[in-house]
Design a protein around this motif. Structure first.
Motif, PDB file in Angstrom:
ATOM      1  N   CYS A   1       0.840  -1.210   0.000  1.00 29.01           N
ATOM      2  CA  CYS A   1       0.000   0.000   0.000  1.00 29.01           C
ATOM      3  C   CYS A   1       0.870   1.253   0.000  1.00 29.01           C
ATOM      4  CB  CYS A   1      -0.940   0.011   1.209  1.00 29.01           C
ATOM      5  SG  CYS A   1      -2.043  -1.408   1.285  1.00 29.01           S
ATOM      6  N   GLN A   2       0.546   2.199  -0.876  1.00 28.89           N
ATOM      7  CA  GLN A   2       1.271   3.473  -0.904  1.00 28.89           C
ATOM      8  C   GLN A   2       0.556   4.573  -0.125  1.00 28.89           C
ATOM      9  OE1 GLN A   2       0.614   2.026  -4.165  1.00 28.89           O
ATOM     10  NE2 GLN A   2       2.583   0.963  -4.210  1.00 28.89           N
ATOM     11  N   THR A   3      -0.743   4.428   0.065  1.00 24.65           N
ATOM     12  CA  THR A   3      -1.541   5.465   0.719  1.00 24.65           C
ATOM     13  C   THR A   3      -2.571   4.807   1.640  1.00 24.65           C
ATOM     14  OG1 THR A   3      -1.344   6.919  -1.209  1.00 24.65           O
ATOM     15  CG2 THR A   3      -3.073   7.452   0.377  1.00 24.65           C
ATOM     16  N   SER A   4      -2.808   5.414   2.800  1.00 23.48           N
ATOM     17  CA  SER A   4      -3.887   4.953   3.672  1.00 23.48           C
ATOM     18  C   SER A   4      -4.817   6.128   3.968  1.00 23.48           C
ATOM     19  CB  SER A   4      -3.346   4.367   4.978  1.00 23.48           C
ATOM     20  OG  SER A   4      -2.695   5.364   5.742  1.00 23.48           O
ATOM     21  N   VAL A   5      -6.091   5.831   4.011  1.00 23.30           N
ATOM     22  CA  VAL A   5      -7.119   6.842   4.253  1.00 23.30           C
ATOM     23  C   VAL A   5      -8.082   6.293   5.300  1.00 23.30           C
ATOM     24  CG1 VAL A   5      -9.041   8.132   3.261  1.00 23.30           C
ATOM     25  CG2 VAL A   5      -6.974   7.766   1.915  1.00 23.30           C
ATOM     26  N   THR A   6      -8.448   7.125   6.247  1.00 22.23           N
ATOM     27  CA  THR A   6      -9.449   6.740   7.241  1.00 22.23           C
ATOM     28  C   THR A   6     -10.755   7.460   6.931  1.00 22.23           C
ATOM     29  OG1 THR A   6      -7.801   6.361   8.975  1.00 22.23           O
ATOM     30  CG2 THR A   6     -10.069   6.727   9.684  1.00 22.23           C
ATOM     31  N   VAL A   7     -11.808   6.688   6.715  1.00 20.58           N
ATOM     32  CA  VAL A   7     -13.145   7.251   6.512  1.00 20.58           C
ATOM     33  C   VAL A   7     -13.786   7.414   7.889  1.00 20.58           C
ATOM     34  CG1 VAL A   7     -15.407   6.904   5.474  1.00 20.58           C
ATOM     35  CG2 VAL A   7     -13.357   6.190   4.240  1.00 20.58           C
ATOM     36  N   ALA A   8     -14.016   8.652   8.271  1.00 14.45           N
ATOM     37  CA  ALA A   8     -14.545   8.937   9.603  1.00 14.45           C
ATOM     38  C   ALA A   8     -15.961   8.399   9.748  1.00 14.45           C
ATOM     39  CB  ALA A   8     -14.526  10.444   9.860  1.00 14.45           C
ATOM     40  N   PRO A   9     -16.366   7.982  10.961  1.00 13.26           N
ATOM     41  CA  PRO A   9     -17.742   7.523  11.165  1.00 13.26           C
ATOM     42  C   PRO A   9     -18.741   8.643  10.909  1.00 13.26           C
ATOM     43  CG  PRO A   9     -16.583   7.758  13.264  1.00 13.26           C
ATOM     44  CD  PRO A   9     -15.558   7.909  12.189  1.00 13.26           C
ATOM     45  N   LEU A  10     -19.972   8.254  10.684  1.00 17.39           N
ATOM     46  CA  LEU A  10     -21.008   9.216  10.302  1.00 17.39           C
ATOM     47  C   LEU A  10     -21.191  10.302  11.352  1.00 17.39           C
ATOM     48  CD1 LEU A  10     -23.017   9.836   8.080  1.00 17.39           C
ATOM     49  CD2 LEU A  10     -24.672   8.345   9.201  1.00 17.39           C
ATOM     50  N   ARG A  11     -21.029   9.949  12.621  1.00 19.62           N
ATOM     51  CA  ARG A  11     -21.235  10.932  13.697  1.00 19.62           C
ATOM     52  C   ARG A  11     -20.207  12.057  13.660  1.00 19.62           C
ATOM     53  NH1 ARG A  11     -19.541   6.190  15.741  1.00 19.62           N
ATOM     54  NH2 ARG A  11     -17.521   6.084  16.765  1.00 19.62           N
ATOM     55  N   HIS A  12     -19.106  11.865  12.944  1.00 20.69           N
ATOM     56  CA  HIS A  12     -18.093  12.913  12.798  1.00 20.69           C
ATOM     57  C   HIS A  12     -18.189  13.620  11.444  1.00 20.69           C
ATOM     58  CE1 HIS A  12     -16.081  12.034  16.522  1.00 20.69           C
ATOM     59  NE2 HIS A  12     -15.890  10.772  16.187  1.00 20.69           N
ATOM     60  N   ARG A  13     -19.234  13.301  10.668  1.00 20.32           N
ATOM     61  CA  ARG A  13     -19.423  13.934   9.363  1.00 20.32           C
ATOM     62  C   ARG A  13     -20.852  14.471   9.244  1.00 20.32           C
ATOM     63  NH1 ARG A  13     -18.808   9.901   5.088  1.00 20.32           N
ATOM     64  NH2 ARG A  13     -18.970   8.233   6.614  1.00 20.32           N
ATOM     65  N   LEU A  14     -21.299  15.157  10.271  1.00 19.15           N
ATOM     66  CA  LEU A  14     -22.687  15.626  10.287  1.00 19.15           C
ATOM     67  C   LEU A  14     -22.984  16.600   9.155  1.00 19.15           C
ATOM     68  CD1 LEU A  14     -23.310  16.087  14.126  1.00 19.15           C
ATOM     69  CD2 LEU A  14     -23.962  14.184  12.656  1.00 19.15           C
ATOM     70  N   ASP A  15     -21.978  17.345   8.708  1.00 18.12           N
ATOM     71  CA  ASP A  15     -22.203  18.293   7.611  1.00 18.12           C
ATOM     72  C   ASP A  15     -22.553  17.576   6.305  1.00 18.12           C
ATOM     73  OD1 ASP A  15     -21.708  20.407   9.267  1.00 18.12           O
ATOM     74  OD2 ASP A  15     -19.619  20.656   8.682  1.00 18.12           O
ATOM     75  N   ASP A  16     -22.162  16.303   6.201  1.00 16.31           N
ATOM     76  CA  ASP A  16     -22.461  15.529   4.986  1.00 16.31           C
ATOM     77  C   ASP A  16     -23.780  14.781   5.094  1.00 16.31           C
ATOM     78  OD1 ASP A  16     -19.992  16.291   3.942  1.00 16.31           O
ATOM     79  OD2 ASP A  16     -18.967  14.561   4.798  1.00 16.31           O
TER      80      ASP A  16
END
Length: 620
Positions: free
Chosen positions: A482-497
């Protein structure tokens, strides 16, 4: 008794029909059970052979065990005359403890691996009183034929989620299990009452954490001239400098990002851009009580502020803004245009990193909680980067049973004709043979890149990477590719979306039907923490659409667990009273006088209860 037997026969027939046709009869089967059957089937659970998997990395000394032990002991003493078992699990459905009142039930449960260390997640063993409770986020009573797998059919299970009273996060599940012939609906009340008692113990334990957070905040503030904030649970503190430097919406963004840093691995240090254009540097210190993180104290420093007027003819790039992806594919939208639909800071960051990795053809590692939308995010962004491409998703069960190479060989003609994104889900659950084939596939790709428009993404759900890397867990060997890692935040931390996500979920679930979400329903959705993330949101929308197939979904159409906002934890009796009041208000269109009359209470009593239970009457 005859009615109970008849109902179970109908459910057994519906289950048999579902296993043949993949469709559950909604009139015979409770909604949460039907939804769980569908999830179990989609996850590849075999109704005849699937078994729980043993896992040894359990936290047997944490807050949950400490706060649950006296409650479970008392419950066992009270129920000593009934042959049942009391089970406590963590938030991953792993069994932490089991206490039975009868040796026979203990022996029978051993035969189905309902024992400490085994994982009873729904994706492993199908519908049950532990994993399905975690998936749905609500108390459930699963009896006999409602279980998805054959070997659980003899049992009845009543499970209730255990939530942290301040964060709303599900910490685990309390479950009472017995043979179906000994089952009683009273088990639901018992387990809910005991779970609430555990939650009260967690609240008392939390007060010690709040004191530790306050003391840490005072120490940092005394030695800092700049902006200092403390965040933990429902506690938010900020000194005078923080109040003067940042507007309320900027403070809210900082608070939300601090919560994210508090639970993220690595040092809690980051630089973010606020909606106003200010770039701030955040340096945090986690406050730990025992083995738990009580909160975080952050020092916030402004690094740059927006320039009122940009020089003519120049487009100054903000330094924290994700870099634009230079795609060579004609017709590809610029990254800035793609990211304009993402409102939250964490969402933009994750999407920007994914776009860069996909455009560069890198192997991408995607982390995040289960149900958080990792796969759909990567697939959607790939379609923007490579409009002519396709996404192929490989599940754990498929690879473990059939192997990767055979699957790749079958797909080779289409892969050679069309750019492909290969998504390997939950590689931490792959067996040794499948991992070896995945490693060989990635090694061959490195030696002969071939189509530069191809891309690979590996997903891991809720990993403890530090622990897994320390013990060299088998799947960690694949991470070298793997060259890149990304963390997708849980929904409770993306309320604007949330509004955009709800619209997409509704469009998928409703199909061509004209369905929308009312403002009242959206307020309810926004207040709920969604421990099951997007997967749980999809289930809630499904339930609402069963009640209102077309038109605007109303607040009352959403599942009961989505409602509530009391300033304290309610008892089972109070929760039932709250539900009656909410129902009466919905039926009276929010008219308090008519609602009080229908409930048979005085208006003054109704007003008092509205305040006690945190009920806000709004138009749907």
């Amino acid at each position: 008794m005859h009615r109970i037997a008849e109902r179970r026969m109908k459910i057994a027939a519906a289950r048999a029909n579902f296993l043949r046709s993949g469709h559950a009869e909604s009139l015979a089967v409770p909604g949460p059970v039907a939804a769980s059957w569908q999830r179990s089937f989609t996850a590849g659970v075999n109704a005849e052979t699937s078994q729980a998997v043993f896992q040894s990395d359990l936290d047997l000394t944490g807050r949950l065990m400490r706060c649950s032990e006296p409650v479970i002991t008392r419950l066992s003493d009270d129920m000593a005359e009934m042959p049942l078992s009391i089970v406590l699990t963590d938030y991953k459905a792993r069994i932490l403890s089991r206490l039975e009142t009868d040796k026979t039930i203990g022996t029978l449960l051993d035969e189905v691996s309902l024992a400490p260390g085994y994982n009873y997640a729904e994706a492993s063993v199908g519908t049950n009183g532990i994993g399905t409770v975690l998936e749905s986020g609500q108390p459930l009573y699963i009896v006999g034929p409602e279980h998805f797998t054959e070997h659980l059919q003899p049992f009845a299970c009543a499970g209730s989620p255990i939530r942290d009273p301040l964060t709303g996060r599900v910490e685990g599940v309390l479950d009472i299990s017995c043979l179906s012939e000994h089952a009683s609906p009273l088990m639901q009340s018992l387990v809910r009452s005991a779970a609430h008692e555990i939650e009260r113990n967690l609240l008392v334990d939390r007060s010690q954490r709040q004191q530790a957070l306050f003391e840490a905040y005072v120490r940092v503030d005394a030695h800092t001239r700049g902006a200092v904030m403390a965040i933990g649970g429902t506690v938010v503190m900020g000194n005078a400098v923080a109040q003067s430097l940042f507007a309320p919406d900027e403070q809210w963004t900082i608070h939300q990002h601090a919560r994210y840093l508090m639970i993220s691995p690595g040092q809690p240090v980051d630089q973010i851009e606020l909606s106003s254009g200010k770039v701030v540097h955040m340096r945090g210190k986690r406050v730990v009580v025992g083995a738990d993180v009580a909160g975080i104290v952050v020092v916030v420093e402004i690094k740059s502020e927006p320039v009122p007027m940009r020089p003519a003819g120049r487009d100054l790039e903000r330094r924290d803004e994700p870099r634009r992806v230079a795609s060579t594919i004609a017709g590809t939208a610029p990254a800035g245009e793609i990211l304009s639909d993402v409102a939250s800071l964490l969402g933009k960051r994750a999407a920007g990193s994914v776009l860069e990795a996909l455009a560069a053809g890198e192997v991408l590692l995607v982390l995040g909680e289960a149900g958080g939308g990792k796969v759909s995010l990567v697939a959607e962004l790939y379609s923007h980067v490579i409009p002519t491409g396709r996404s192929v998703i490989y599940g754990t069960k498929e690879l473990n049973e059939h192997g990767l190479q055979r699957t790749l060989d079958d797909d080779r003609p289409q892969a050679e004709a069309q750019p492909t994104l290969y998504i390997f889900r939950n590689i931490d659950r792959l067996e040794a043979t499948a991992l070896a084939e995945l490693d060989a596939f990635l090694s061959a790709r490195e030696e002969n890149i071939g189509n530069r428009n191809d891309a690979v993404a590996l997903t891991v759900s809720q990993p403890d990477l530090h622990a897994d890397l320390a013990v060299s867990a088998p799947y960690t060997a694949v991470l070298q590719h793997c060259q890149t890692s990304v963390t997708v935040a849980p929904l409770r931390h993306r309320l604007d979306d949330l509004a955009d996500i709800v619209a997409k979920v509704l469009a998928r679930r409703a199909g061509l039907r004209p369905a929308t979400v009312s403002a009242g329903a959206m307020r309810v959705i926004s207040r709920y923490p969604w421990p099951g993330n997007i997967r749980q949101l999809e289930e809630a929308i499904d339930i609402a659409l069963l009640t209102r197939p077309v038109g605007a979904v109303q607040a009352e159409d959403l599942p009961a667990y989505c409602h509530g906002g009391a300033p304290r934890l309610l008892s089972a009796l109070e929760a039932g009273e709250r539900d009656l009041i909410v129902g009466a208000l919905h039926k009276s269109d929010g008219n308090r006088m008519r609602a009080a009359e229908s409930l048979g209470i005085a208006r003054s009593s109704l007003y008092r209860k509205l305040k006690t239970f945190g009920i806000t009457v709004t138009d749907s």
